[in-house]
Design a protein around this motif. Sequence first.
Motif, PDB file in Angstrom:
ATOM      1  N   ALA A  14       0.826  -1.209   0.000  1.00  0.00           N
ATOM      2  CA  ALA A  14       0.000   0.000   0.000  1.00  0.00           C
ATOM      3  C   ALA A  14       0.859   1.256   0.000  1.00  0.00           C
ATOM      4  O   ALA A  14       0.560   2.227  -0.683  1.00  0.00           O
ATOM      5  CB  ALA A  14      -0.932  -0.002   1.213  1.00  0.00           C
ATOM      6  N   GLU A  15       1.951   1.234   0.771  1.00  0.00           N
ATOM      7  CA  GLU A  15       2.739   2.459   0.940  1.00  0.00           C
ATOM      8  C   GLU A  15       3.826   2.623  -0.104  1.00  0.00           C
ATOM      9  O   GLU A  15       4.404   3.690  -0.229  1.00  0.00           O
ATOM     10  CB  GLU A  15       3.357   2.485   2.345  1.00  0.00           C
ATOM     11  CG  GLU A  15       2.285   2.623   3.422  1.00  0.00           C
ATOM     12  CD  GLU A  15       2.839   2.778   4.831  1.00  0.00           C
ATOM     13  OE1 GLU A  15       4.075   2.791   4.993  1.00  0.00           O
ATOM     14  OE2 GLU A  15       2.021   2.889   5.766  1.00  0.00           O
ATOM     15  N   THR A  16       4.102   1.574  -0.871  1.00  0.00           N
ATOM     16  CA  THR A  16       5.193   1.695  -1.837  1.00  0.00           C
ATOM     17  C   THR A  16       4.838   2.685  -2.933  1.00  0.00           C
ATOM     18  O   THR A  16       3.665   2.858  -3.258  1.00  0.00           O
ATOM     19  CB  THR A  16       5.536   0.337  -2.478  1.00  0.00           C
ATOM     20  OG1 THR A  16       6.736   0.498  -3.241  1.00  0.00           O
ATOM     21  CG2 THR A  16       4.454  -0.143  -3.446  1.00  0.00           C
ATOM     22  N   SER A  17       5.873   3.323  -3.485  1.00  0.00           N
ATOM     23  CA  SER A  17       5.591   4.204  -4.618  1.00  0.00           C
ATOM     24  C   SER A  17       6.315   3.694  -5.863  1.00  0.00           C
ATOM     25  O   SER A  17       6.434   4.378  -6.851  1.00  0.00           O
ATOM     26  CB  SER A  17       6.013   5.625  -4.289  1.00  0.00           C
ATOM     27  OG  SER A  17       7.300   5.599  -3.725  1.00  0.00           O
ATOM     28  N   MET A  18       6.799   2.438  -5.780  1.00  0.00           N
ATOM     29  CA  MET A  18       7.389   1.832  -6.972  1.00  0.00           C
ATOM     30  C   MET A  18       6.266   1.173  -7.790  1.00  0.00           C
ATOM     31  O   MET A  18       5.093   1.239  -7.418  1.00  0.00           O
ATOM     32  CB  MET A  18       8.447   0.805  -6.589  1.00  0.00           C
ATOM     33  CG  MET A  18       7.906  -0.377  -5.818  1.00  0.00           C
ATOM     34  SD  MET A  18       9.195  -1.539  -5.372  1.00  0.00           S
ATOM     35  CE  MET A  18       9.461  -2.325  -6.955  1.00  0.00           C
ATOM     36  N   ASN A  19       6.621   0.572  -8.896  1.00  0.00           N
ATOM     37  CA  ASN A  19       5.635  -0.090  -9.752  1.00  0.00           C
ATOM     38  C   ASN A  19       4.893  -1.163  -8.943  1.00  0.00           C
ATOM     39  O   ASN A  19       5.497  -2.105  -8.431  1.00  0.00           O
ATOM     40  CB  ASN A  19       6.389  -0.734 -10.926  1.00  0.00           C
ATOM     41  CG  ASN A  19       5.478  -1.391 -11.920  1.00  0.00           C
ATOM     42  OD1 ASN A  19       4.710  -2.280 -11.577  1.00  0.00           O
ATOM     43  ND2 ASN A  19       5.556  -0.961 -13.156  1.00  0.00           N
ATOM     44  N   ALA A  67       9.666  -3.509 -15.045  1.00  0.00           N
ATOM     45  CA  ALA A  67       8.788  -2.357 -14.741  1.00  0.00           C
ATOM     46  C   ALA A  67       8.745  -1.336 -15.873  1.00  0.00           C
ATOM     47  O   ALA A  67       7.938  -0.413 -15.854  1.00  0.00           O
ATOM     48  CB  ALA A  67       9.253  -1.686 -13.458  1.00  0.00           C
ATOM     49  N   VAL A  68       9.639  -1.501 -16.876  1.00  0.00           N
ATOM     50  CA  VAL A  68       9.642  -0.535 -17.979  1.00  0.00           C
ATOM     51  C   VAL A  68       8.919  -1.100 -19.200  1.00  0.00           C
ATOM     52  O   VAL A  68       8.029  -0.469 -19.764  1.00  0.00           O
ATOM     53  CB  VAL A  68      11.097  -0.143 -18.353  1.00  0.00           C
ATOM     54  CG1 VAL A  68      11.097   0.881 -19.489  1.00  0.00           C
ATOM     55  CG2 VAL A  68      11.824   0.418 -17.130  1.00  0.00           C
ATOM     56  N   ASN A  69       9.294  -2.326 -19.585  1.00  0.00           N
ATOM     57  CA  ASN A  69       8.727  -2.881 -20.836  1.00  0.00           C
ATOM     58  C   ASN A  69       7.744  -4.025 -20.620  1.00  0.00           C
ATOM     59  O   ASN A  69       7.198  -4.561 -21.571  1.00  0.00           O
ATOM     60  CB  ASN A  69       9.875  -3.381 -21.743  1.00  0.00           C
ATOM     61  CG  ASN A  69      10.878  -2.284 -22.009  1.00  0.00           C
ATOM     62  OD1 ASN A  69      10.497  -1.190 -22.407  1.00  0.00           O
ATOM     63  ND2 ASN A  69      12.147  -2.557 -21.751  1.00  0.00           N
ATOM     64  N   GLY A  70       7.543  -4.425 -19.353  1.00  0.00           N
ATOM     65  CA  GLY A  70       6.644  -5.561 -19.086  1.00  0.00           C
ATOM     66  C   GLY A  70       5.214  -5.268 -19.524  1.00  0.00           C
ATOM     67  O   GLY A  70       4.810  -4.105 -19.644  1.00  0.00           O
TER      68      GLY A  70
END
Length: 732
Positions: free
Chosen positions: A373-378, A393-396
């Motif tokens: 919930a708290e993460t700000s990554m993908n 996280a870029v091309n998936g």
Amino acid sequence: MDIEQSDLYESLKKIFGFNQFKGLQEDVVSSILNDKNTFVIMPTGGGKSLCYQLPALMKEGTAIVVSPLIALMKNQVDAIRGISENQGIAHVLNSSLNKTEISQVKSDIESGVTKLLYVAPESLIKEEYVAFLRAQKISFVAIDEAHCISEWGHDFRPEYRNLRTIIKQIDNVPIIGLTATATEKVQEDILKTLGMTDANVYKASFNRPNLFYEVRPKTKDVEKDIIRFIKQHTGKSGIIYCLSRKKVEEVSQILQVNGINAVPYHAGLDAKSRAKHQDMFLMEDCDVVVATIAFGMGIDKPDVRFVIHHDIPKSLESYYQETGRAGRDGGEGYCLTFYSYKDIEKLEKFMANKPVAEQEVGHALLQEVVGYAETSMNRRKYLLHYFGEEFDAVNGDGADMDDNMRNPKKKMEAQNEVAILLGVIRDTNEMYKPKEIVNTLVGKENALLKSHKTNCQSFFGIGKEHNHHYWMALIRQVLVADLIRKEIEQYGVIKLTEKGKAFLEQPHSFMMTENHVYATDDDGTIITVSKAKSVGVDDKLVSMLKDLRKKVGKQLGVPPFAVFQDPSINDMALKYPITIDELSKVHGVGEGKARKYGKEFIKLIGKYVDENEIMRPDDLIVKSTGVNSGLKLYIIQNTDRKLPLEDIAKSKGLEMPELIKEMEAIVFSGTKLNIDYALDDLLDEDQQEEIHEYFMDAETDKIQDALDEFDGDYDDEELRLMRIKFTSEVAN
């Protein structure tokens, strides 16, 4: 049983009408047909049931399918009967049958008609059934929802633990375990408990690229936020999950009052009502089902367009399962979760009465949810990492399908901090869980750290310039970057990976994403729904209200925003107030303003409501001035006494920007404040007049526009105070 590939495809076409298998189905079916123990991990919507249905229909004898959900068994039995001439091809054996029905089931099995027998684990324990099944030809046993075996799974059922013993009593046949969700810990547990560590394991990708993930702060107005969201998705099917039956009833009633076709669904309803509500949802006689998380819905509806979590689930497995009910047809699926750390604390309190071992499991699972919930990554990368799957996280596929990717947070270099973190993990002999590692970093003593004398080490408190939120966020990101891992056996203990050890030898850049803070807004004030972007409002009414505002402003010689500000207009178009009292409860209005300007506005809204037959959300009109009344009174009294603003702020423990915010809330809701004495110390007469004239002619009272206009002549504080004076004199 050796089977040609051509026979396999022929059966698939003949029985199910498909030309092709989906994903791993073909390998799984072949494994079962070859009498091998098989374990299948396949996400919701991946076609799990075909994996055991097809071999059951092709093999000699009856396959036993153990399933925890009566509703789901019924659905599957109906589906199998739909593809066969013979009703007896599939049966259910559970507590819902009477004596006549039970003898019919037995006779169909004895005569070899029944290929699939769906059984609840509780029924399988019964001696009479075990004795009967021992005498029959059983092809294999399939255990659906196999995560129920593991106490680390999201839906642990103790009766599942004995299945291995019971299956052995019946016959020494192959076992197939199937689950839509399992971390490495759960997988290991399932294979051990079923005594099938030799099983062929098939794991499909957990990525559902069509699902969009969003986590929003949960405010006291969460029901309003939900109504707005649903009204933006009118006519679409959705599920709302709540933690308690009481909340399910409350939310479904609020939705009904607001013209949303919703029904409740929880274990406390009688079977008849549950079946009725489920059918209404499947047959599209209602749009939304409000359900408890504890109750498995077993609804196979392909076009659920949104899943909302009113309360955060107890584990990421539950979250994955529940969000997975959206967009099974590959179409749009919006997964919206409302999160507040208070809910986590509530869940932890519930756990306090449970055995210590169970509490530990519960806490560990909850911390994973907090991390997500708290993460700000993908979010997709975070979620898939939890299930042991790498994601680009870029091309998936679906890489940009979440709130964090659409609104990225700042990144900062954290090379030194990562080196400090990994060093502490190494120097404490890799024996601590995240909480203890963070306590070591910030220098917070507790009994466990003292017992290992960690508090006496030179590195104790080495990271105290950052708080525990920072270090927790870093641990989560370092975990996903595979520099550390969680030990499976002693779940949650952090160990360095080979990659982590290499980093310590040769540190390199590590960009850390700033974490979300869910209690407050960027400027430190509590987030309220009225501050959130207004969505789901009636656009047609907004434009009519703005025209009226312009007209009233012209008549009185004041700018339109001095009559009512935009957030107030938007709130009117959401709440449809038709009395002065209701209008006074609209965001930023207050009693004074409602009486002064309200007459024409409520007349317009009343007429509009009648002509368009609008269901008004009466019970949602909640007073929200944004200022608690004690503080409001204190500010009014002390500005009257001409007390310096700095002194007022100090005595209430406020910073100056916070005090100005509170004063804005007072004047925006229609109460006068006289702060001339404070402004006279800041600005001379000409300057005040210049700013006053600007606001008189301006289209909007936005401070940024004023700052741009004056290009550095006045600062933010001066302009805000002048806006307070202007609003107080002109608008109130």
